[in-house]
Enzyme design. Structure first.
Site, PDB file in Angstrom:
ATOM      1  N   ARG A  45      -5.513   1.065  -2.431  1.00 55.56           N
ATOM      2  CA  ARG A  45      -5.820   2.479  -2.738  1.00 55.56           C
ATOM      3  C   ARG A  45      -7.053   2.596  -3.622  1.00 55.56           C
ATOM      4  NH1 ARG A  45       0.100   2.942  -5.158  1.00 55.56           N
ATOM      5  NH2 ARG A  45       0.318   1.381  -3.515  1.00 55.56           N
ATOM      6  N   GLU A  66      -4.224  -2.747  -4.928  1.00 51.26           N
ATOM      7  CA  GLU A  66      -5.687  -2.732  -4.878  1.00 51.26           C
ATOM      8  C   GLU A  66      -6.238  -1.913  -3.722  1.00 51.26           C
ATOM      9  OE1 GLU A  66      -3.861  -4.940  -3.467  1.00 51.26           O
ATOM     10  OE2 GLU A  66      -4.799  -5.040  -1.487  1.00 51.26           O
ATOM     11  N   ASP A 115      -2.060  -5.608  -7.919  1.00 52.96           N
ATOM     12  CA  ASP A 115      -1.680  -5.798  -6.514  1.00 52.96           C
ATOM     13  C   ASP A 115      -1.700  -4.476  -5.737  1.00 52.96           C
ATOM     14  OD1 ASP A 115      -0.974  -7.161  -4.274  1.00 52.96           O
ATOM     15  OD2 ASP A 115       1.141  -7.465  -4.848  1.00 52.96           O
ATOM     16  N   LYS A 128       0.980 -12.257  -6.369  1.00 60.59           N
ATOM     17  CA  LYS A 128       2.104 -12.218  -5.432  1.00 60.59           C
ATOM     18  C   LYS A 128       2.857 -13.530  -5.489  1.00 60.59           C
ATOM     19  CE  LYS A 128       0.061  -9.260  -1.882  1.00 60.59           C
ATOM     20  NZ  LYS A 128       1.004  -8.139  -2.031  1.00 60.59           N
TER      21      LYS A 128
END
Ligand code: BES
Ligand code: MN
Ligand code: ZN
Length: 511
Positions: free
Chosen positions: A368, A366, A364, A294
């Site tokens: 789910r 992650e 990113d 991020k």
């Protein structure tokens, strides 16, 4: 230091004993008829002063509007605060909001004790809220409005806590009516305290920095909570997770020195009932994005990426206290999403506990991936319907801002009951279209599914990904990425973690 809350009927002309008197008014209560009875709120001169403010348009008892008046020795309380209540968007929300304003005013004026005077309609349930519910939401509003994030400082700043809150109503009903009302109010206050306390618990979990709350520490906290409430607790560590094939949880966790955990709580309140609720909460204790890192600005807010876990733990706390006749399996997959030489890489394919494979196209996405295994754990333990709560997508804030939680579902009936519970809890939920056509966006050339369908319809594809692992059971997904954390206070919510969905889930399972 706890806040004590009570309810009582007030005798006419009794001396006020509290440091702050709050008076809750609707706009129509300010209308006086020429030659009519003057209002009897606090004291003739103070009431008169307020009416003058109203005439000049300085106070209209609009929602959350306040007018503080110093009493200059006319009564023993140092201040009176008049607070507006108006049934918008619902009567319950208006009362919750008004009570939070009373709490904030009390702490600003450093009052230790507050008497909140209510007009009869609110007390008897003629203002859009049953008496018990009015008592509950006022209590929630006060306690939630008073709650603040505690900073870790060398010299902790003393926090102001009101010691005593009295909700009062003018006496003047017959004996039987007032006894019934008294009982409803006491029960409502008790329920409100349980709901508010659990919401604050969830907020405090969310506010914990990532280095203070690792997956292992979150599991220990859940264990402590479960033990105190006599709820069965189970934790699956990285070794047990490997044996059970939880490639999703392990994949996301493998980049961090802090190993992941799968936390499971079992509550059996209806052993003869076949229905079992599954409550699943995303517990990423910190989300850097992993190798798909991020950007830096605002990344510190990713301490809130376990907001779903906090919501289901908070709800279990209420369930543990109120002991409703339902069965619940709560599952929290918890991991830290870090970049490292061991971390997942874009293009990796992993195998989940369900046997389905996932192509990781963006590390990113992650949430789910860990939720996939958590859903399977819940299904394997016999749940008959599932609700997952997750700070899943930035896209949900693009669509709904920080006002509404987004919902995705495969079952309209279950969704409606969740939305209605949200309405009672003062937490707004907005359904997104869950058309199976969106599912195609997460088809993969390398695996059963890929973990990102790109920017378009991001909240829907994220939700539908999780829904695949519900195995056709009724399921609702709640994306709280926009609502779990606030950057400025609003109504009964403070800055930081909001504890959103604690009360919605508890309303759903306890009424
Ligand atoms: N935890 C984030 C979502 C999030 C964003 C929560 C902002 C709170 C505030 C989640 O893990 C994430 O990074 N989602 C990605 C998904 C994308 C890569 C498909 C996102 O929203 O960008
Ligand atoms: Mn992420
Ligand atoms: Zn995340």
């Amino acid at each position: 230091m706890e806040t004590q809350l009570t309810f009582r009927f007030r005798q006419p002309d009794e001396a006020a004993a509290s440091e702050l008197i709050a008076v809750l008014l609707r706009p129509e209560d300010l209308k006086t008829t020429p030659g009519g009875e003057p209002p009897q709120w606090v004291h003739p001169q103070i009431d008169e002063a307020l009416l003058r403010y109203a005439e000049q348009g300085l106070f209209g008892a609009r929602p959350l509007e306040t007018q503080v008046i110093p009493t200059l020795g006319l009564i023993s309380a140092a201040h009176v605060v008049f607070v507006g209540v108006q049934a918008a968007p619902s009567a319950a929300d208006a009362l919750r909001g008004a009570a939070s304003v009373v709490a904030r005013t009390a702490s600003r004026l450093k009052a230790q004790s507050v008497e909140a005077r209510m007009i009869r309609d609110i007390v008897i349930g003629a203002a859009g809220c049953e008496p018990g519910q009015a008592a509950q939401v006022l209590t929630e509003g006060f306690l939630l409005g008073q709650h603040r994030r505690q900073a870790e400082r060398r010299e902790p700043k003393p926090t102001h806590v009101v010691r005593h809150v009295e909700w009062t109503a003018e006496a003047g009903l017959n004996e039987q009516e007032s006894q019934q009302l008294q009982a409803d109010w006491v029960a409502g206050i008790d329920r409100g305290q349980v709901f508010a306390e659990a919401t604050c618990y969830a907020r405090e979990l969310v506010n914990q920095p990532g280095n203070r709350l690792t997956p292992e520490q979150l599991a220990e906290e859940a264990e402590r909570m479960a033990a105190n409430l006599d709820i069965d607790f189970e934790v699956i560590d990285e070794w047990a997770a490997a044996e059970q094939g939880m490639g999703g949880l392990l994949g996301v966790g493998q980049g961090s020195i802090n190993p992941p955990r799968m936390i499971v709580l079992h509550y059996q309140g209806a052993p003869d009932d076949d229905e079992v609720w599954g409550l699943i909460g995303k517990g990423i204790t910190f989300d850097t994005g992993g190798i798909s890192l991020k950007r830096a600005p605002g990344m510190e807010e990713m301490i809130s990426d376990m907001g779903g876990a906090a919501a289901v733990l908070g709800a279990m706390r209420i369930i543990g206290k109120l002991r409703p006749r339902v069965n619940v399996v709560m599952v929290v997959p918890t991991a830290e999403n870090m970049p490292s030489d061991r971390a997942l890489k874009p293009g990796d394919v992993i195998s989940t506990m369900s046997g389905r494979t996932i192509e990781i196209v963006n590390t990113d996405a992650e949430g789910r991936v860990v939720l996939a295994d958590a859903m399977t754990v819940a299904v394997n333990r016999g749940v008959t319907k599932l609700i997952d709560v997750a700070t899943l997508t930035g896209a949900v804030s693009v669509a709904l801002g920080d006002v509404m939680t987004g919902a995705v579902t495969n079952d309209e009936t279950l969704l409606q009951s969740v939305v209605q519970a949200g309405h009672r809890a003062g937490e707004r939920i907005w359904p997104l279209p869950s058309d199976p056509q969106y599912r195609q966006l997460i088809d993969s050339d390398a695996a059963d599914l890929k973990n990102s369908g790109g920017r378009y319809a991001g909240t829907i594809t994220g939700g539908l990904f999780v829904g695949v692992f519900a195995e056709e059971k009724p399921w609702v997904h709640l994306d709280i990425a926009g609502t779990a954390w606030l950057t400025k206070e609003r109504g009964w919510e403070g800055k930081g973690g909001t504890g959103v969905m604690v009360r919605t889930l508890a309303e759903l399972l306890t009424s």
